[in-house]
Design a protein around this motif. Structure first.
Motif, PDB file in Angstrom:
ATOM      1  N   PRO A  72       0.839  -1.203   0.000  1.00 47.10           N
ATOM      2  CA  PRO A  72       0.000   0.000   0.000  1.00 47.10           C
ATOM      3  C   PRO A  72       0.870   1.247   0.000  1.00 47.10           C
ATOM      4  N   ARG A  73       0.317   2.355  -0.451  1.00 45.14           N
ATOM      5  CA  ARG A  73       1.108   3.591  -0.543  1.00 45.14           C
ATOM      6  C   ARG A  73       1.599   4.055   0.821  1.00 45.14           C
ATOM      7  N   ASP A  74       0.845   3.801   1.882  1.00 49.75           N
ATOM      8  CA  ASP A  74       1.196   4.283   3.209  1.00 49.75           C
ATOM      9  C   ASP A  74       1.833   3.186   4.055  1.00 49.75           C
ATOM     10  N   ILE A  75       2.622   2.311   3.440  1.00 50.29           N
ATOM     11  CA  ILE A  75       3.186   1.180   4.184  1.00 50.29           C
ATOM     12  C   ILE A  75       4.151   1.637   5.266  1.00 50.29           C
ATOM     13  N   GLY A  76       4.709   2.828   5.140  1.00 51.71           N
ATOM     14  CA  GLY A  76       5.541   3.361   6.212  1.00 51.71           C
ATOM     15  C   GLY A  76       6.994   3.523   5.807  1.00 51.71           C
ATOM     16  N   PRO A  77       7.763   4.296   6.607  1.00 53.52           N
ATOM     17  CA  PRO A  77       9.167   4.557   6.295  1.00 53.52           C
ATOM     18  C   PRO A  77      10.033   3.327   6.546  1.00 53.52           C
ATOM     19  N   GLY A  78      11.177   3.282   5.845  1.00 52.51           N
ATOM     20  CA  GLY A  78      12.141   2.223   6.081  1.00 52.51           C
ATOM     21  C   GLY A  78      11.874   0.934   5.337  1.00 52.51           C
ATOM     22  N   VAL A  79      10.746   0.844   4.633  1.00 52.74           N
ATOM     23  CA  VAL A  79      10.424  -0.362   3.871  1.00 52.74           C
ATOM     24  C   VAL A  79      10.908  -0.166   2.438  1.00 52.74           C
ATOM     25  N   ALA A  80      11.640  -1.143   1.919  1.00 58.74           N
ATOM     26  CA  ALA A  80      12.142  -1.042   0.551  1.00 58.74           C
ATOM     27  C   ALA A  80      10.979  -0.986  -0.427  1.00 58.74           C
ATOM     28  N   THR A  81      11.060  -0.077  -1.390  1.00 58.99           N
ATOM     29  CA  THR A  81      10.024   0.003  -2.410  1.00 58.99           C
ATOM     30  C   THR A  81      10.191  -1.139  -3.397  1.00 58.99           C
ATOM     31  N   VAL A  82       9.131  -1.439  -4.136  1.00 54.56           N
ATOM     32  CA  VAL A  82       9.245  -2.502  -5.121  1.00 54.56           C
ATOM     33  C   VAL A  82      10.172  -2.091  -6.255  1.00 54.56           C
ATOM     34  N   SER A  83      10.271  -0.806  -6.536  1.00 53.45           N
ATOM     35  CA  SER A  83      11.224  -0.347  -7.551  1.00 53.45           C
ATOM     36  C   SER A  83      12.650  -0.633  -7.112  1.00 53.45           C
ATOM     37  N   GLU A  84      12.930  -0.400  -5.835  1.00 52.96           N
ATOM     38  CA  GLU A  84      14.266  -0.706  -5.305  1.00 52.96           C
ATOM     39  C   GLU A  84      14.550  -2.197  -5.380  1.00 52.96           C
ATOM     40  N   GLU A  85      13.551  -3.001  -5.057  1.00 56.11           N
ATOM     41  CA  GLU A  85      13.767  -4.442  -5.134  1.00 56.11           C
ATOM     42  C   GLU A  85      13.941  -4.904  -6.575  1.00 56.11           C
ATOM     43  N   ALA A  86      13.159  -4.341  -7.497  1.00 55.59           N
ATOM     44  CA  ALA A  86      13.289  -4.718  -8.901  1.00 55.59           C
ATOM     45  C   ALA A  86      14.705  -4.438  -9.408  1.00 55.59           C
ATOM     46  N   GLU A  87      15.257  -3.290  -9.049  1.00 49.33           N
ATOM     47  CA  GLU A  87      16.628  -2.957  -9.462  1.00 49.33           C
ATOM     48  C   GLU A  87      17.620  -3.984  -8.930  1.00 49.33           C
ATOM     49  N   ARG A  88      17.475  -4.322  -7.675  1.00 40.83           N
ATOM     50  CA  ARG A  88      18.413  -5.249  -7.054  1.00 40.83           C
ATOM     51  C   ARG A  88      18.283  -6.653  -7.643  1.00 40.83           C
ATOM     52  N   LEU A  89      17.064  -7.091  -7.880  1.00 41.16           N
ATOM     53  CA  LEU A  89      16.864  -8.408  -8.478  1.00 41.16           C
ATOM     54  C   LEU A  89      17.498  -8.483  -9.869  1.00 41.16           C
ATOM     55  N   ARG A  90      17.300  -7.453 -10.657  1.00 38.35           N
ATOM     56  CA  ARG A  90      17.873  -7.458 -12.008  1.00 38.35           C
ATOM     57  C   ARG A  90      19.398  -7.486 -11.954  1.00 38.35           C
ATOM     58  N   TRP A  91      19.963  -6.755 -11.013  1.00 35.09           N
ATOM     59  CA  TRP A  91      21.424  -6.746 -10.878  1.00 35.09           C
ATOM     60  C   TRP A  91      21.944  -8.110 -10.422  1.00 35.09           C
ATOM     61  N   ALA A  92      21.276  -8.681  -9.435  1.00 37.51           N
ATOM     62  CA  ALA A  92      21.737  -9.945  -8.868  1.00 37.51           C
ATOM     63  C   ALA A  92      21.504 -11.128  -9.801  1.00 37.51           C
ATOM     64  N   ALA A  93      20.498 -11.037 -10.664  1.00 34.85           N
ATOM     65  CA  ALA A  93      20.086 -12.188 -11.473  1.00 34.85           C
ATOM     66  C   ALA A  93      21.190 -12.717 -12.378  1.00 34.85           C
ATOM     67  N   ALA A  94      22.120 -11.870 -12.782  1.00 32.64           N
ATOM     68  CA  ALA A  94      23.213 -12.313 -13.643  1.00 32.64           C
ATOM     69  C   ALA A  94      24.294 -13.047 -12.868  1.00 32.64           C
ATOM     70  N   ARG A  95      24.153 -13.083 -11.529  1.00 39.29           N
ATOM     71  CA  ARG A  95      25.239 -13.590 -10.700  1.00 39.29           C
ATOM     72  C   ARG A  95      24.829 -14.699  -9.742  1.00 39.29           C
ATOM     73  N   THR A  96      23.541 -14.773  -9.408  1.00 37.52           N
ATOM     74  CA  THR A  96      23.074 -15.761  -8.430  1.00 37.52           C
ATOM     75  C   THR A  96      21.593 -16.030  -8.674  1.00 37.52           C
ATOM     76  N   PRO A  97      21.082 -17.203  -8.285  1.00 39.54           N
ATOM     77  CA  PRO A  97      19.668 -17.509  -8.546  1.00 39.54           C
ATOM     78  C   PRO A  97      18.708 -16.660  -7.717  1.00 39.54           C
ATOM     79  N   VAL A  98      17.914 -15.861  -8.420  1.00 41.40           N
ATOM     80  CA  VAL A  98      16.861 -15.037  -7.816  1.00 41.40           C
ATOM     81  C   VAL A  98      15.697 -15.002  -8.799  1.00 41.40           C
ATOM     82  N   PRO A  99      14.504 -14.590  -8.368  1.00 42.93           N
ATOM     83  CA  PRO A  99      13.371 -14.526  -9.291  1.00 42.93           C
ATOM     84  C   PRO A  99      13.607 -13.518 -10.421  1.00 42.93           C
TER      85      PRO A  99
END
Length: 270
Positions: A72-99
């Motif tokens: 939800p939009r008001d999930i609160g501070p300190g929680v990683a956004t899905v955009s941040e997770e998408a960036e990290r997953l794409r970076w990691a995917a070339a190096r280790t098994p992730v979705p």
């Protein structure tokens, strides 16, 4: 976080993303974040809004299944956004098994991340809750493999003590905790940390070997004990006491009581 025990209201965007296929709530956190599995009726899922506690993940067909993480939009501070997770997953995917990331976006109600399913079970699937030693050793091996695979020099993110301490709310932490957090140990051999190395975020093959990691929204360079201390602690939450040492053994390291205590305190504070 846990499997939803009560009926879940499925956000409209999740229904649209399902494109008429089955929507099954599989995970919820205390801040309102939800994860759903999308796939054909033959996948063994139950209707949207029902508990999936009796599902058998090993029976799901591979290929078509997807997962949607919704915040939800008001999930609160300190929680990683899905955009941040998408960036990290794409970076990691070339190096280790992730979705594999399929899409992500946001609207007036919240934001979402769609990933391709991996043919494996969470380390807290009932199969592995009944075989904790196998699961815990796999968690330790998986964490070591992740730390070895991801290059610190190429990682664009950090998960440092300084930035984490900066998010601590003094009024909630209290002066004693703040004083203890200010006395941080030196970083030993920085690695690219998972950022939430709790047991549910390691996936296992049916033979007990590790398959992949999920939930990488906080991935970044840090002391390996930032991950190790929480991975071991999470075995107590999920399997009961007596298994923490297996994480360290499988990882190939002796316990460091001071760093374990510090990073668990930091986890609690942030």
């Amino acid at each position: 976080m846990s499997v939803p025990a009560e009926p879940v209201v499925v956000p409209d965007v999740v229904r649209r993303l399902a494109r008429g296929e089955r929507v099954v709530p599989v995970w919820a956190n205390e801040l309102g974040g939800l994860t759903f599995r999308l796939g054909p009726p033959s996948g063994g899922g139950r209707p949207a809004g029902r508990s999936p506690a009796d599902e058998k993940p090993g029976d799901r067909p591979a290929g078509r299944l997807r997962y949607v993480k919704w915040h939800p939009r008001d999930i609160g501070p300190g929680v990683a956004t899905v955009s941040e997770e998408a960036e990290r997953l794409r970076w990691a995917a070339a190096r280790t098994p992730v979705p594999r990331v399929l899409e992500h976006g946001r609207d007036d109600d919240g934001e979402w991340l769609v990933t391709e399913a991996i043919g494996a079970r969470s380390a807290v699937d009932p199969r592995w809750l009944a075989a904790p030693e196998t699961a815990v050793r796999a968690i330790g091996l998986a964490l070591r493999a992740l730390h070895d695979a991801l290059p610190v020099a190429d990682c664009p993110w950090t998960w440092s003590v300084e930035e984490r301490v900066a998010r601590v709310v003094p009024a909630k932490a209290g002066p004693d905790m703040l004083a203890r957090l200010a006395d941080a140990p030196d970083v030993v051999g920085p690695v690219v940390c998972h950022g939430d190395a709790c047991a549910p975020n390691t996936l296992l093959h049916d033979d007990g070997t590790w398959a992949a990691h999920v939930d990488l929204g906080r991935l970044g360079v840090a002391d390996p004990w930032a991950d190790l201390s929480i991975a071991a602690l999470s075995t107590v939450w999920n399997y009961g006491p007596g298994h923490e040492h297996l994480v360290y053994e499988a990882y190939g390291i002796d316990p460091d009581p001071d760093r374990i205590a510090y990073y668990r305190l930091l986890w609690d504070a942030t």
